[in-house]
Structure formats: C-alpha cells, structure tokens
Design a protein around this motif. Structure first.
Motif, PDB file in Angstrom:
ATOM      1  N   ASN A 299       0.810  -1.210   0.000  1.00  0.00           N
ATOM      2  CA  ASN A 299       0.000   0.000   0.000  1.00  0.00           C
ATOM      3  C   ASN A 299       0.849   1.268   0.000  1.00  0.00           C
ATOM      4  O   ASN A 299       0.528   2.244  -0.678  1.00  0.00           O
ATOM      5  CB  ASN A 299      -0.925   0.009   1.221  1.00  0.00           C
ATOM      6  CG  ASN A 299      -2.006   1.052   1.111  1.00  0.00           C
ATOM      7  OD1 ASN A 299      -2.804   1.033   0.191  1.00  0.00           O
ATOM      8  ND2 ASN A 299      -2.022   1.996   2.057  1.00  0.00           N
ATOM      9  N   ALA A 300       1.949   1.258   0.750  1.00  0.00           N
ATOM     10  CA  ALA A 300       2.825   2.428   0.786  1.00  0.00           C
ATOM     11  C   ALA A 300       3.408   2.722  -0.587  1.00  0.00           C
ATOM     12  O   ALA A 300       3.465   3.880  -1.023  1.00  0.00           O
ATOM     13  CB  ALA A 300       3.952   2.202   1.796  1.00  0.00           C
TER      14      ALA A 300
ATOM     15  N   THR B 291       0.442   3.820  -3.034  1.00  0.00           N
ATOM     16  CA  THR B 291      -0.134   5.105  -2.640  1.00  0.00           C
ATOM     17  C   THR B 291       0.758   6.262  -3.074  1.00  0.00           C
ATOM     18  O   THR B 291       0.271   7.321  -3.501  1.00  0.00           O
ATOM     19  CB  THR B 291      -0.366   5.165  -1.120  1.00  0.00           C
ATOM     20  OG1 THR B 291      -1.301   4.145  -0.741  1.00  0.00           O
ATOM     21  CG2 THR B 291      -0.918   6.509  -0.693  1.00  0.00           C
TER      22      THR B 291
ATOM     23  N   GLU C 247      -0.163   7.011  -6.587  1.00  0.00           N
ATOM     24  CA  GLU C 247      -1.530   7.449  -6.868  1.00  0.00           C
ATOM     25  C   GLU C 247      -1.908   8.784  -6.227  1.00  0.00           C
ATOM     26  O   GLU C 247      -2.857   9.430  -6.666  1.00  0.00           O
ATOM     27  CB  GLU C 247      -2.520   6.380  -6.376  1.00  0.00           C
ATOM     28  CG  GLU C 247      -2.446   5.069  -7.120  1.00  0.00           C
ATOM     29  CD  GLU C 247      -3.445   4.049  -6.602  1.00  0.00           C
ATOM     30  OE1 GLU C 247      -3.657   3.032  -7.284  1.00  0.00           O
ATOM     31  OE2 GLU C 247      -4.017   4.264  -5.507  1.00  0.00           O
ATOM     32  N   LYS C 248      -1.185   9.191  -5.197  1.00  0.00           N
ATOM     33  CA  LYS C 248      -1.648  10.305  -4.361  1.00  0.00           C
ATOM     34  C   LYS C 248      -1.812  11.626  -5.123  1.00  0.00           C
ATOM     35  O   LYS C 248      -2.645  12.465  -4.734  1.00  0.00           O
ATOM     36  CB  LYS C 248      -0.712  10.510  -3.176  1.00  0.00           C
ATOM     37  CG  LYS C 248       0.721  10.900  -3.526  1.00  0.00           C
ATOM     38  CD  LYS C 248       1.575  11.025  -2.270  1.00  0.00           C
ATOM     39  CE  LYS C 248       3.022  11.349  -2.579  1.00  0.00           C
ATOM     40  NZ  LYS C 248       3.197  12.638  -3.277  1.00  0.00           N
TER      41      LYS C 248
ATOM     42  N   PRO D 102      -6.016  12.084  -7.517  1.00  0.00           N
ATOM     43  CA  PRO D 102      -7.242  11.592  -6.880  1.00  0.00           C
ATOM     44  C   PRO D 102      -8.341  11.365  -7.906  1.00  0.00           C
ATOM     45  O   PRO D 102      -8.271  11.882  -9.026  1.00  0.00           O
ATOM     46  CB  PRO D 102      -7.606  12.729  -5.907  1.00  0.00           C
ATOM     47  CG  PRO D 102      -6.982  13.951  -6.508  1.00  0.00           C
ATOM     48  CD  PRO D 102      -5.719  13.481  -7.171  1.00  0.00           C
TER      49      PRO D 102
ATOM     50  N   PHE E  81      -1.991   4.504 -10.717  1.00  0.00           N
ATOM     51  CA  PHE E  81      -0.580   4.265 -10.386  1.00  0.00           C
ATOM     52  C   PHE E  81       0.338   4.517 -11.587  1.00  0.00           C
ATOM     53  O   PHE E  81       1.536   4.734 -11.427  1.00  0.00           O
ATOM     54  CB  PHE E  81      -0.374   2.841  -9.857  1.00  0.00           C
ATOM     55  CG  PHE E  81      -0.551   1.751 -10.882  1.00  0.00           C
ATOM     56  CD1 PHE E  81       0.494   1.380 -11.719  1.00  0.00           C
ATOM     57  CD2 PHE E  81      -1.752   1.083 -11.003  1.00  0.00           C
ATOM     58  CE1 PHE E  81       0.338   0.376 -12.674  1.00  0.00           C
ATOM     59  CE2 PHE E  81      -1.921   0.073 -11.943  1.00  0.00           C
ATOM     60  CZ  PHE E  81      -0.884  -0.281 -12.780  1.00  0.00           C
TER      61      PHE E  81
ATOM     62  N   TYR F 107      -7.736   2.267  -9.287  1.00  0.00           N
ATOM     63  CA  TYR F 107      -6.953   2.510  -8.069  1.00  0.00           C
ATOM     64  C   TYR F 107      -6.634   1.196  -7.374  1.00  0.00           C
ATOM     65  O   TYR F 107      -7.487   0.317  -7.250  1.00  0.00           O
ATOM     66  CB  TYR F 107      -7.723   3.434  -7.130  1.00  0.00           C
ATOM     67  CG  TYR F 107      -7.757   4.856  -7.616  1.00  0.00           C
ATOM     68  CD1 TYR F 107      -6.823   5.787  -7.201  1.00  0.00           C
ATOM     69  CD2 TYR F 107      -8.721   5.267  -8.539  1.00  0.00           C
ATOM     70  CE1 TYR F 107      -6.834   7.093  -7.677  1.00  0.00           C
ATOM     71  CE2 TYR F 107      -8.748   6.570  -9.016  1.00  0.00           C
ATOM     72  CZ  TYR F 107      -7.803   7.473  -8.583  1.00  0.00           C
ATOM     73  OH  TYR F 107      -7.817   8.767  -9.061  1.00  0.00           O
TER      74      TYR F 107
ATOM     75  N   SER G 216      -4.684   1.187  -4.223  1.00  0.00           N
ATOM     76  CA  SER G 216      -4.372   1.374  -2.806  1.00  0.00           C
ATOM     77  C   SER G 216      -5.508   0.827  -1.945  1.00  0.00           C
ATOM     78  O   SER G 216      -6.643   0.671  -2.420  1.00  0.00           O
ATOM     79  CB  SER G 216      -4.118   2.851  -2.496  1.00  0.00           C
ATOM     80  OG  SER G 216      -5.165   3.648  -2.992  1.00  0.00           O
TER      81      SER G 216
ATOM     82  N   GLN H 220      -7.708   0.565   1.944  1.00  0.00           N
ATOM     83  CA  GLN H 220      -8.156   1.298   3.124  1.00  0.00           C
ATOM     84  C   GLN H 220      -7.573   0.588   4.338  1.00  0.00           C
ATOM     85  O   GLN H 220      -8.150  -0.356   4.872  1.00  0.00           O
ATOM     86  CB  GLN H 220      -9.686   1.338   3.186  1.00  0.00           C
ATOM     87  CG  GLN H 220     -10.232   2.229   4.282  1.00  0.00           C
ATOM     88  CD  GLN H 220     -11.739   2.287   4.285  1.00  0.00           C
ATOM     89  OE1 GLN H 220     -12.381   1.882   3.311  1.00  0.00           O
ATOM     90  NE2 GLN H 220     -12.316   2.774   5.368  1.00  0.00           N
TER      91      GLN H 220
ATOM     92  N   THR I 180       0.919  -6.512  -6.060  1.00  0.00           N
ATOM     93  CA  THR I 180       0.872  -5.054  -5.973  1.00  0.00           C
ATOM     94  C   THR I 180       2.258  -4.474  -5.746  1.00  0.00           C
ATOM     95  O   THR I 180       2.649  -3.488  -6.384  1.00  0.00           O
ATOM     96  CB  THR I 180      -0.067  -4.620  -4.830  1.00  0.00           C
ATOM     97  OG1 THR I 180      -1.385  -5.126  -5.077  1.00  0.00           O
ATOM     98  CG2 THR I 180      -0.133  -3.105  -4.712  1.00  0.00           C
TER      99      THR I 180
END
Length: 258
Positions: free
Chosen positions: A59-60, A63, A66-67, A70, A193, A216, A218, A220, A238
């Motif tokens: 996830n790190a 993310t 992707e950050k 949005p 990504f 996406y 990432s 939750q 991933t």
C-alpha cells in the motif's frame, strides 16, 4: 451457527493459500536450523518475502504513485475531442482467442466508454501494440476494437494505434495521430498508479492531456479487515508492479522521456 461457520471458513482457508503455508514452514525451519549464520540469512530471506507480500509495504508503494491523482467524477471532467486510452488491460496471450479477455486494469477501457457515453469525448483513441519481448502476433489495440464496438462505441469513433510497445512509445505514436487528425483537446485515461509516468511522457511530447485516473490499487488500511494482516500473493503482485512503475518512472526521467 452460520456466523461461526463464516469465521472458521475465513480462518481455516489460510492454510490453503501458498504464502501463509510457506511462512508457517519457515517458522518451523527457523526453530530447526542450529547454525547461527545460516539461520540469520534464512530469516532475512523470509523477512524480505514477508514484507514484499504484506499489505503495508504494497500500500505504501502504490499510494505514493496514486496520491497526486485523486479520483475525478464524470461531472468534473471538461469536454474534449478524444479520450486517449493506454493499453495494458487486454490479455494478448490468452488461450481464448474468440473474444478479448480483460485483466485487472479493465477500468481503463470501461471508464473511457463512460466518458464517451456521457458526451465528454467524441472519439476514443486506443494506443497499445504488444509489450511482449518475443511475441507480437496479437496487438492489443486490434483486440480492443471489437470490445469497444460491442459496448456501444461507433466504429467511426474508434481510432487505433497498434505499434507502440511501452508508455513512451504510446505518447510518441499518439502524437502523430493527434497531429494528423488535428485534435486540440484530449483526456488521458490510464491506471492511477501509471498516471504519473504517463502524463510526463505525453506532456514531453507537448500534448497537454487532461488526466482521468482509474483502476486505483491502494487499500483502506484502517478498515480493520482480517485479510490485511496476512501475507498474500495479491499484495506481492501489488508490490511487484509498484516497484516496476517506480523504476520505470526514474528510468524515464534519466532518459529524458518525461
């Protein structure tokens, strides 16, 4: 009783998955190995694989890609002449040849169709040949055409680019078509990504694309889901494509493709 069955079905299926079973064997072997140096090296190997297949590392990495992009609603997207869809969602080596088989990145093509049906774009330009090193018999753009038509896109509104093999070539080959057709506005559709590298390539070609990120990957992390705490092949996948994307981004920067 049904709730208890559900809980046991989730917990016990852990022992059917290769990675959790592998790590259970690793724990057993760590207790059996006596030599200190061998045990330490084996521990490092296991730790590396565990971290690579954990939700936190996966996830790190994703993310971070992707950050900056949005989600954008259809209502927010300005109208443009064409949606540029980057390939990477159709299996060109599938054993099934009667129809296009979509991969995890199917949102790229479905969201392009959503833009088209919402009247946000007049045309869909699909760019992607074969990214395989030793096989290019099947070009992704060619396979995408029948799918687009089946899902309601007029054949006259479909433009195919089937020579490109990577993101850089997507941008270069697409620019030729854009100039030939004299398009003035374009929405770029690709996985969130992948957007960082894609936007850089297209803008390097002086194509001021409007990003429409999709697909996406990432998670939750505060959901408390039991599965987040277990190593899995999905998280390993991933981590793998996120590392590939980060390496691709920095290599492209070094090559001045961005």
């Amino acid at each position: 009783m049904d709730s208890l069955f559900f809980i046991f079905s989730k917990v016990l299926t852990i022992f059917l998955y290769p990675l959790p079973v592998f790590f259970l064997f690793c724990i057993y072997l760590l207790f059996r190995i006596k030599q200190g140096k061998t045990k330490f090296l084996f521990f490092l190997i296991c730790l590396f694989l565990y971290l690579s297949s954990s939700s936190y590392v996966a996830n790190a990495l994703v993310t971070g890609l992707e950050k900056d992009y949005p989600p954008v609603s259809l209502e927010e997207v300005p109208k443009a002449e064409v949606a540029i869809v980057l390939g990477g969602m159709i299996q060109t080596i599938s054993s099934v040849k009667a129809r296009p088989e979509l991969s995890d990145s199917a949102d790229r093509i479905t969201d392009a169709i959503r833009l088209y049906r919402a009247g946000k774009v007049k045309k869909i330009l699909f760019t992607g040949g074969s990214g395989l090193l030793l096989s290019d018999e099947y070009r992704e753009a060619n396979l995408a055409k029948s799918l687009l038509i089946d899902l309601g896109v007029k054949e006259s509104d479909i433009i195919l680019e089937n020579n490109s093999r990577n993101t850089y070539e997507n941008a270069v080959e697409t620019k030729k078509i854009i100039e030939e057709k004299n398009f003035q506005s374009y929405i770029l559709v690709t996985s969130a990504f992948h957007m960082k590298r894609s936007v850089g390539c297209f803008r390097k070609q002086n194509l001021e694309v409007i990003p429409f990120p999709t697909d996406y990957r990432s998670f939750q992390m505060d959901s408390g889901a039991f599965e987040l705490y277990l190593p899995s092949a999905g998280y390993l996948d991933t981590t793998t494509f996120a590392i590939k994307e980060w390496v691709g981004y920095w290599v492209y920067r070094a090559k001045s493709y961005l």
